[in-house]
Design an enzyme around this catalytic site. Structure first.
Site, mmCIF file in Angstrom:
data_model
loop_
_atom_site.group_PDB
_atom_site.id
_atom_site.type_symbol
_atom_site.label_atom_id
_atom_site.label_comp_id
_atom_site.label_asym_id
_atom_site.label_seq_id
_atom_site.Cartn_x
_atom_site.Cartn_y
_atom_site.Cartn_z
ATOM 1 N N LYS A 129 -4.436 -1.468 -11.668
ATOM 2 C CA LYS A 129 -5.209 -2.322 -10.756
ATOM 3 C C LYS A 129 -6.646 -1.808 -10.684
ATOM 4 O O LYS A 129 -6.869 -0.600 -10.581
ATOM 5 C CB LYS A 129 -4.559 -2.325 -9.371
ATOM 6 C CG LYS A 129 -5.168 -3.329 -8.389
ATOM 7 C CD LYS A 129 -4.392 -3.334 -7.071
ATOM 8 C CE LYS A 129 -4.982 -4.301 -6.059
ATOM 9 N NZ LYS A 129 -4.266 -4.261 -4.768
ATOM 10 N N SER A 179 -3.142 -8.876 -3.050
ATOM 11 C CA SER A 179 -4.322 -8.816 -3.872
ATOM 12 C C SER A 179 -4.051 -8.373 -5.309
ATOM 13 O O SER A 179 -4.869 -8.603 -6.191
ATOM 14 C CB SER A 179 -5.337 -7.847 -3.260
ATOM 15 O OG SER A 179 -4.783 -6.529 -3.196
ATOM 16 N N SER A 227 0.109 -6.176 -0.684
ATOM 17 C CA SER A 227 -0.456 -6.507 -1.995
ATOM 18 C C SER A 227 0.297 -5.992 -3.211
ATOM 19 O O SER A 227 -0.038 -6.356 -4.333
ATOM 20 C CB SER A 227 -1.895 -6.021 -2.080
ATOM 21 O OG SER A 227 -2.705 -6.841 -1.291
HETATM 22 N N1 GLN Z 1 -3.169 -10.000 2.108
HETATM 23 C C1 GLN Z 1 -3.468 -8.906 2.970
HETATM 24 C C2 GLN Z 1 -4.954 -8.877 3.248
HETATM 25 O O1 GLN Z 1 -5.609 -9.759 2.838
HETATM 26 C C3 GLN Z 1 -3.017 -7.617 2.360
HETATM 27 C C4 GLN Z 1 -3.909 -7.145 1.291
HETATM 28 C C5 GLN Z 1 -3.472 -5.838 0.697
HETATM 29 O O2 GLN Z 1 -2.335 -5.397 0.879
HETATM 30 N N2 GLN Z 1 -4.395 -5.193 0.030
HETATM 31 O O3 GLN Z 1 -5.475 -8.013 3.872
#
Ligand code: GLN
Length: 494
Positions: A77, A152, A176
């Site tokens: 990532k 994400s 994410s």
């Molecule tokens: N979707 C969540 C957010 O927008 C979690 C994102 C994540 O785990 N990095 O914050």
């Protein structure tokens, strides 16, 4: 070979049936073939990957004992620093930046001989649930290219589902790793907070961020977890204890006599019927293997999302202050330092990142601090207590990972609240700092798309998730007659 599991690839490498260079090249070829459709990668490190693979092959030839995953490729990532390799976090702000150091996760991957293929797409600075917030365009779900791969870490999960890599690294602040795993039919694990070093993970919300393994099988995830996990003196929140025995637990997969707690608050309204049906069928399979299913209530979970969307933006407003146009990354305009900073942030950050910074700055401002940030921290404690009480009644807790299957690209892009609701079932574990795993529960009857089954375990008992996960995976694969991804559409025909 690219359709095999990482464990099978590792065995073939060890037996000399294939070299790491051949295996790496096969994955690079698949990336060339399908990534114009999927867009899982922001950067493919052809030369770097092949030279790592060559080095492993030479070591193997010389007869040294190599770690289990040596020579197996992986997708990283783009939120993790890798020395000399572009790291953008999906943002224009870091376009062209090549970090001068390796994150601890990358150091450990290298020590384990894992071959890093390249950097995967993500929502900008890991803020989002669909990978649509990437400044470099969305990633497409290999099951249906018109749909989101989750976020994400949608790039990492899509790379697995498109057979571009057998292993990937994700990070999970509110879901994410797990939500992208759920909507792509793959496995994703958020370890206990502090179980995998955050050194070199570009910070979004430091008290919630956690790196972890993504794979196509539970056992593969376990091997990767053991490779990257464990104490790191460079991360002040790293837990100084051995990595839980996750590989042994995944191999064991015996749930006889285990108590599995179904969280009452994480089902019902807002959950797609087909997703719930698959969840219940999975429970049935676990019961058939001798697990006892009990219902538990976590009454403060209803406030988890609200608390998260105060705490995460608050921490992000502080963490992202480092992007000041002075030290590294983008710089726009000229004049006073303040002018340059303003112009750069205006141009460098996308809409969602700006929204979070504004939200967080407001929540932390004097006069509002107690009412917003302070209250959210109190809710956080109540959620931890909910978990503590629930774990008195059950060894692991379970829920659907995400309320729905993958939605269409664009469908929720202009509705932040609808987007935030994707993480309703994953956020509580981040707030409590405990581990969570998602594995495929099947294809929903409404749309034929994958859904996820989430398993949560007490802090530093991550092995329990692997035990239950591999039991369920084995039962499901034998029911389907093949792994779930065998029924995914074939890409690259174009
Ligand atoms: N979707 C969540 C957010 O927008 C979690 C994102 C994540 O785990 N990095 O914050």
């Amino acid at each position: 070979m690219i359709n095999k599991s990482a464990t099978e690839m590792a065995a073939a490498l060890k037996a000399g049936e294939i070299s790491s260079v051949e295996l790496t090249q096969a994955h690079l070829d698949q990336i060339t073939k399908v990534d114009s459709e999927v867009h899982a990668f922001l950067y493919v490190d052809n030369e770097g990957a092949l030279s790592q693979a060559r080095a492993i092959d030479e070591k193997r030839k010389s007869g040294v004992d190599l770690p289990p995953l040596a020579g197996v490729p992986l997708a990283l990532k783009d939120v993790m620093t890798q020395k000399g390799v572009p790291t953008t976090c999906g943002s224009k702000m870091l376009e062209g930046w090549r970090p001068p150091y390796d994150s601890t996760v990358v150091t450990r991957l290298k020590e384990n001989g894992v071959v890093i293929l390249g950097k995967t797409n993500m929502d900008e600075f890991a803020m989002g649930s669909s990978t649509e917030n990437s400044a470099y365009g969305p990633t497409h779900n290999p099951w249906d290219l018109t749909r989101i791969p989750g976020g994400s870490g949608g790039g990492s999960s899509a790379a697995l589902a498109a057979f571009e890599a057998p292993l990937a690294i994700g990070t999970d602040t509110g879901g994410s790793i797990r939500q992208p795993a759920a909507v792509t039919g793959t496995v994703g694990v958020k370890p206990t907070y502090g179980g995998v070093s955050r050194y070199g993970l570009v910070a979004f919300s430091s008290s919630l961020d956690q790196a972890g393994p993504c794979a196509r099988t539970v056992l593969d995830a376990a091997y990767l977890h053991e490779a990257i996990g464990g104490y790191d003196k460079l991360d002040s929140t790293s837990i100084n204890a051995p990595v839980p025995p996750v590989v042994a637990a995944a191999k064991d997969g015996n749930v006889k006599g285990m108590k599995i707690g179904v969280i009452k608050e994480l089902q019902g309204d807002g959950y797609q019927p087909g997703v719930l049906k698959l969840f219940n069928e999975s429970l049935e399979l676990l019961a058939q293997q001798g697990a006892e299913i009990v219902e538990v209530s976590c009454k403060y979970f209803d406030y988890a999302l609200a608390a998260y969307y105060l705490i995460a933006p608050s921490e992000c407003s502080s963490n992202l202050a480092r992007f000041d146009a002075m030290r590294y990354g983008m710089r726009v305009g000229s004049g006073s330092a303040e002018d340059v900073m303003n112009l750069t942030r205006q141009a460098g950050f996308g809409r969602e990142v700006k929204r979070r910074i504004i939200l967080g700055t407001y929540a932390l401002s004097s006069g509002y601090y107690d009412a917003y940030y302070g209250s959210a921290q109190k809710v956080r404690t109540l959620i931890s207590r909910d978990f503590e009480n629930a774990f008195k009644l059950a060894d692991v807790l379970v829920s659907p990972t995400a309320p729905t299957t993958a939605f269409k690209i664009g469908e929720k892009a202009n509705d932040p609240i609808a987007m935030y609701l994707n993480d309703i079932a994953t956020i509580p574990t981040n707030l409590a700092g405990i581990g969570g795993m998602s594995l495929p529960s099947g294809l929903a009857e409404e749309d034929g798309l994958p859904a996820g089954f989430q398993i949560m375990a007490p802090a530093m008992q991550d092995d329990r998730m692997y035990k239950v996960g591999s039991a369920l995976e084995a039962a499901l694969v034998s029911k389907w007659g093949q792994p779930i991804l065998a029924s995914a559409p074939k890409l690259g025909a174009k």
